[in-house]
Design a protein around this motif. Sequence first.
Motif, mmCIF file in Angstrom:
data_model
loop_
_atom_site.group_PDB
_atom_site.id
_atom_site.type_symbol
_atom_site.label_atom_id
_atom_site.label_comp_id
_atom_site.label_asym_id
_atom_site.label_seq_id
_atom_site.Cartn_x
_atom_site.Cartn_y
_atom_site.Cartn_z
ATOM 1 N N PHE A 170 0.888 -1.158 0.000
ATOM 2 C CA PHE A 170 0.000 0.000 0.000
ATOM 3 C C PHE A 170 0.920 1.199 0.000
ATOM 4 O O PHE A 170 2.123 1.062 0.207
ATOM 5 C CB PHE A 170 -0.911 0.009 1.238
ATOM 6 C CG PHE A 170 -0.178 -0.059 2.536
ATOM 7 C CD1 PHE A 170 0.161 -1.283 3.080
ATOM 8 C CD2 PHE A 170 0.208 1.095 3.213
ATOM 9 C CE1 PHE A 170 0.851 -1.364 4.269
ATOM 10 C CE2 PHE A 170 0.900 1.021 4.413
ATOM 11 C CZ PHE A 170 1.226 -0.224 4.938
ATOM 12 N N LEU A 210 -3.361 4.409 10.129
ATOM 13 C CA LEU A 210 -3.223 3.330 9.146
ATOM 14 C C LEU A 210 -2.732 2.057 9.831
ATOM 15 O O LEU A 210 -1.820 2.095 10.643
ATOM 16 C CB LEU A 210 -2.202 3.763 8.089
ATOM 17 C CG LEU A 210 -2.067 2.848 6.881
ATOM 18 C CD1 LEU A 210 -3.122 3.212 5.839
ATOM 19 C CD2 LEU A 210 -0.697 2.962 6.254
ATOM 20 N N GLY A 242 -1.788 -2.101 6.178
ATOM 21 C CA GLY A 242 -2.430 -1.182 5.255
ATOM 22 C C GLY A 242 -3.923 -1.022 5.480
ATOM 23 O O GLY A 242 -4.619 -0.463 4.635
ATOM 24 N N GLU A 243 -4.430 -1.525 6.596
ATOM 25 C CA GLU A 243 -5.845 -1.313 6.866
ATOM 26 C C GLU A 243 -6.122 0.189 6.945
ATOM 27 O O GLU A 243 -5.278 0.958 7.361
ATOM 28 C CB GLU A 243 -6.239 -1.955 8.203
ATOM 29 C CG GLU A 243 -6.058 -3.461 8.259
ATOM 30 C CD GLU A 243 -4.681 -3.869 8.749
ATOM 31 O OE1 GLU A 243 -3.757 -3.024 8.740
ATOM 32 O OE2 GLU A 243 -4.523 -5.044 9.114
ATOM 33 N N PRO A 244 -7.343 0.595 6.544
ATOM 34 C CA PRO A 244 -7.589 2.032 6.386
ATOM 35 C C PRO A 244 -7.389 2.831 7.670
ATOM 36 O O PRO A 244 -7.664 2.349 8.767
ATOM 37 C CB PRO A 244 -9.053 2.106 5.936
ATOM 38 C CG PRO A 244 -9.609 0.748 6.047
ATOM 39 C CD PRO A 244 -8.494 -0.231 6.206
ATOM 40 N N ALA A 264 -2.788 -7.494 -4.241
ATOM 41 C CA ALA A 264 -2.003 -6.340 -3.798
ATOM 42 C C ALA A 264 -2.765 -5.043 -3.991
ATOM 43 O O ALA A 264 -2.512 -4.051 -3.306
ATOM 44 C CB ALA A 264 -0.681 -6.289 -4.554
ATOM 45 N N ARG A 316 -10.621 -2.922 2.293
ATOM 46 C CA ARG A 316 -9.675 -3.751 3.023
ATOM 47 C C ARG A 316 -8.314 -3.120 3.181
ATOM 48 O O ARG A 316 -7.440 -3.679 3.791
ATOM 49 C CB ARG A 316 -9.542 -5.101 2.334
ATOM 50 C CG ARG A 316 -10.842 -5.885 2.510
ATOM 51 C CD ARG A 316 -10.636 -7.278 2.073
ATOM 52 N NE ARG A 316 -10.122 -7.248 0.709
ATOM 53 C CZ ARG A 316 -9.736 -8.327 0.072
ATOM 54 N NH1 ARG A 316 -9.759 -9.499 0.677
ATOM 55 N NH2 ARG A 316 -9.302 -8.245 -1.152
ATOM 56 N N SER A 317 -8.132 -1.982 2.623
ATOM 57 C CA SER A 317 -6.801 -1.398 2.751
ATOM 58 C C SER A 317 -6.874 0.063 2.388
ATOM 59 O O SER A 317 -7.792 0.517 1.702
ATOM 60 C CB SER A 317 -5.822 -2.143 1.850
ATOM 61 O OG SER A 317 -5.238 -1.294 0.915
ATOM 62 N N HIS A 318 -5.882 0.763 2.888
ATOM 63 C CA HIS A 318 -5.749 2.172 2.582
ATOM 64 C C HIS A 318 -5.839 2.396 1.083
ATOM 65 O O HIS A 318 -5.181 1.752 0.303
ATOM 66 C CB HIS A 318 -4.383 2.634 3.068
ATOM 67 C CG HIS A 318 -4.158 4.076 2.817
ATOM 68 N ND1 HIS A 318 -4.816 5.052 3.526
ATOM 69 C CD2 HIS A 318 -3.380 4.703 1.924
ATOM 70 C CE1 HIS A 318 -4.432 6.229 3.088
ATOM 71 N NE2 HIS A 318 -3.553 6.051 2.124
ATOM 72 N N GLY A 319 -6.653 3.310 0.678
ATOM 73 C CA GLY A 319 -6.721 3.638 -0.737
ATOM 74 C C GLY A 319 -7.698 2.769 -1.503
ATOM 75 O O GLY A 319 -7.910 2.959 -2.689
#
Lengths: 575, 575
Positions: A203, A214, A218-220, B393, B544-547
């Motif tokens: 990420f 964060l 990489g979880e938001p 990813a 599930r992840s940033h961005g």
Amino acid sequence: MTRLWNAPADFADEMVEGFARANGRWVRKVYGGVSRSTVAEEPEVAVVIGGGSGHYPAFAGLVGPGLAHGAAMGNLFASPSAHQVESVARASHRGRGVLLSYGNYAGDVLHFTEAQEALRADGIDCRTVAVTDDIFSAGPNEPERRRGIAGDLTVFKIAGAAASLGWDLDGVERVARRANDRTRSMGVAFSGCTMPGAAEPLFSVPEGRMAIGLGIHGEPGLAETEIPTADGLAELFAEHLLADAEVPVAETAGARVVPILNGLGSVKSEELFVVFRRVAELAEERGITLVDPQVGEFCTSFDMAGASLTFLWLDDELEELWAAPADTPAFRTGSFDRGGLLAAEDGGAEAAERAIPAASEESREDARRIAGLLDATRAAIDAHADELGRLDAIAGDGDHGIGMQRGASAAAAEAAGLAARGAGAGTLLAGAGGAWADRAGGTSGALWGVILRTLGSAAGDDDVLTGERVAAGLTEAAEAVMAYGKARVGDKTLVDALVPFAESLAAGVADGQSLSTAWETAAKTATKAAQDTADLLPGMGRARSHGDKSLGVPDPGAVSLALIATTVGGLLARD
Amino acid sequence: MTRLWNAPADFADEMVEGFARANGRWVRKVYGGVSRSTVAEEPEVAVVIGGGSGHYPAFAGLVGPGLAHGAAMGNLFASPSAHQVESVARASHRGRGVLLSYGNYAGDVLHFTEAQEALRADGIDCRTVAVTDDIFSAGPNEPERRRGIAGDLTVFKIAGAAASLGWDLDGVERVARRANDRTRSMGVAFSGCTMPGAAEPLFSVPEGRMAIGLGIHGEPGLAETEIPTADGLAELFAEHLLADAEVPVAETAGARVVPILNGLGSVKSEELFVVFRRVAELAEERGITLVDPQVGEFCTSFDMAGASLTFLWLDDELEELWAAPADTPAFRTGSFDRGGLLAAEDGGAEAAERAIPAASEESREDARRIAGLLDATRAAIDAHADELGRLDAIAGDGDHGIGMQRGASAAAAEAAGLAARGAGAGTLLAGAGGAWADRAGGTSGALWGVILRTLGSAAGDDDVLTGERVAAGLTEAAEAVMAYGKARVGDKTLVDALVPFAESLAAGVADGQSLSTAWETAAKTATKAAQDTADLLPGMGRARSHGDKSLGVPDPGAVSLALIATTVGGLLARD
């Protein structure tokens, strides 16, 4: 970037193998992870921790006397399977039951719970405590939904200490839950990590930005801001951790807290110490006592750039358990007889303020003028520090601008103080030289110290500083610098500008020119000579860094000398 | 990147202040650096180390009982001034003399030598030992020109141990020189660090390349190559360190060596452990015994990406001193009663090979066909692993491809073994499911374990595996997966493809279609459903992840299921 692997699919296995080979004093490899290679004299409740790999020292680095008994290690960022957790627990069990503890992620909850069921079905008493310290992963009204990050350490340490003291499973579970209830963390990130073999980071955070909250995979997070100063980050951490404290904010004064300032991988110790400095100040302002601070890497995410701060709010019981000895590959504390503790006073050899030697009125007048010249020098260096740094970064280590700034600023301040106290020119120059060398550090700082001190010796505190005396002093200074730095003309150092400068000044003065006229010519000579340090043929200069193939860049030390000579010359001409 | 600072010019001072505040149990701040905050019961020779800042834990992290007595800390990458070294030495001196030790760089040599002269002039016995471990900085015939890198630690530790045992200055100096003579290091670099406040790295190495012998401040190296594998790097290190060993190569067998595998900043523990695994193998092959291996960060360069390996070739005296207890902020060893040492055998719960339950000939025939299908599955996953990883990813943690590879490969191998041993379809599917879950780890591994084991229960070891039985097993598997993973259709998981697949298969079989015909239709349905996981409206999928802002990327778990369904369908149609 993660760069070193063989086959990416084998990375986790090979990592465990290498870890176990390096740390056989503490751990042995078992199916599914590692278990202690030692046994306590009396059987203990087994504290078994675990989670995905890629967070070292979490989790395997925390196995050893006084801490965990085993760690189940999954694949990279993936929970261990239930079978693996069960295997490590069985290998670690000594008949007094098992406490499973891990960070609160869905996969880990599934597998550790399944392992617990299997162990119970086999008659082994087993409990689980999921760590939920990350205050940004869910609100204060649903703490059970929070993720576990670096606060893992406090829960594992407290549980391990209780087990090592012989507590039973009920007690170990109770105090582990209490540690979890009183642990809060907050994290920020600047960039993500790449998994072994991956071409792209897992990420990312935009360049120059910081993601607040964060997660370590990489979880938001909550928000994104500009990267703050180190102090700003400390303030952000403290604000949120105090607002979310288990202890009501009004009662934090008097509290005792273990702070854990954790680097995620690429934020380094030096940066963390700068941040910690402000954390300590903020705690002090609030009347909070920081106990046994931990600054370093405790829960990482490969080379992710980020940091987190954890507070464990102590009570008497938790404090005693936190302080108990532990000895693991990555966490060792509390078992050494340290001898007596010294008072915290500064015991260094910094000289008490020295008496100012007597000086003639003429020399004191010269001293005041020199203090002015040093202040102008400081201003000129400040204005050009970035340029000097860039110049140095091309062929050197990039710190020349900062070093010159520190040195010139310290010299100017010392000179102003000495002038105000009535020092003569010799004393003032010697004091300024000492301040420059101390504060700038490095070779260049030492050389400027030599220059100023030699000039000071030539000047003395009695006589008027004539052109002849200045020229003689500079000639001596050039010789002293060459002797001290073991450099000659042509070596691409400050000497390349200093020697022609001193020679030109001496020639002009000998010719009957005024100091300011001779200086002006000499400064031009020095500037030309500094430029010429860039014109050596390839290979003739000192190759000072990787990739330096005589880049046509002048030596920053020589450039600095020319800059100072020119600055001083301008002021002399105005007088 | 270095990201956290206030004013760059204040960085070094604020770092020392934060360090001292965090580590008051070991050190106090004195002018020029830090000195121990504790005093030994009996006065000891003072071991004073130092150098530029930016290499933590070198140098301040090594001050404490059993190791150094003080550390002079210069500005970033700049030597401390002579005055600073002298100050720290005076603060640390207890009447038995001072040993100064530091890495062999021109600025440090100048300043430590000058400090030594000042101390001697004042009647304090003082010696200096410059560390020269870096074999790439000068040839074996001029060891005195070699730089000091991570081998600093061995010299400091040996000297500190001798001092703590009460040795006199002659003895401490002698053994420090001996440690230096028997210490060799070699480093490589992948990228340089940026100084606080700098916009550009201090030096750089082209992307994907490795510089051999590059110094920790960017001093020139020997050569540049492609980045090798982790094993390749271990081999490169070992080759050069053995060729340059103090002990003649022919006599290395039987030698005892302390290995220090050092990360420069961004190369992380996990990578170092993978490299160490091979270092340990190579030592074993040569008959060299590795003693007390050290893997981690010992001499860094901010976040520089690089690594070095140091060998300290022990003799009896050095080994005793190396093993002596030490307790500093960053290096603690040897004072804990560890209890008994377990044998190194694998004590885990890995089940002994289980007996194979009896099975009908029909079921064993089915089992052999299923083993073939699992092998085809393995091949299909292998062929698409990179794609699955890339997919994951984008919205996840990028390990889905590797996890599926590990799982499918383990399941295929287990199935082949069970088929060869005459297992029926039920036993084979259950065994393959267990192997998949154990080896893949993570949630997705667990779910594939559930699918295969549920299918195994439905199949049993007696009856022929009819279309009805397969369809019923898959329907049960879909339900078990939903229960286990707490996911429903629409959650963007494998369930989104599994449920329509099972429904379609059941409908086709109920309609009287052959298994292969019904499977083919069901596989198409699963593929379409997997594609549809990308079509949820923003915010409806799990972020599930940033961005991840519902990127239109299908869920990799669902895609994997479709891929496997299609692969198996193709083979069924061929039969």
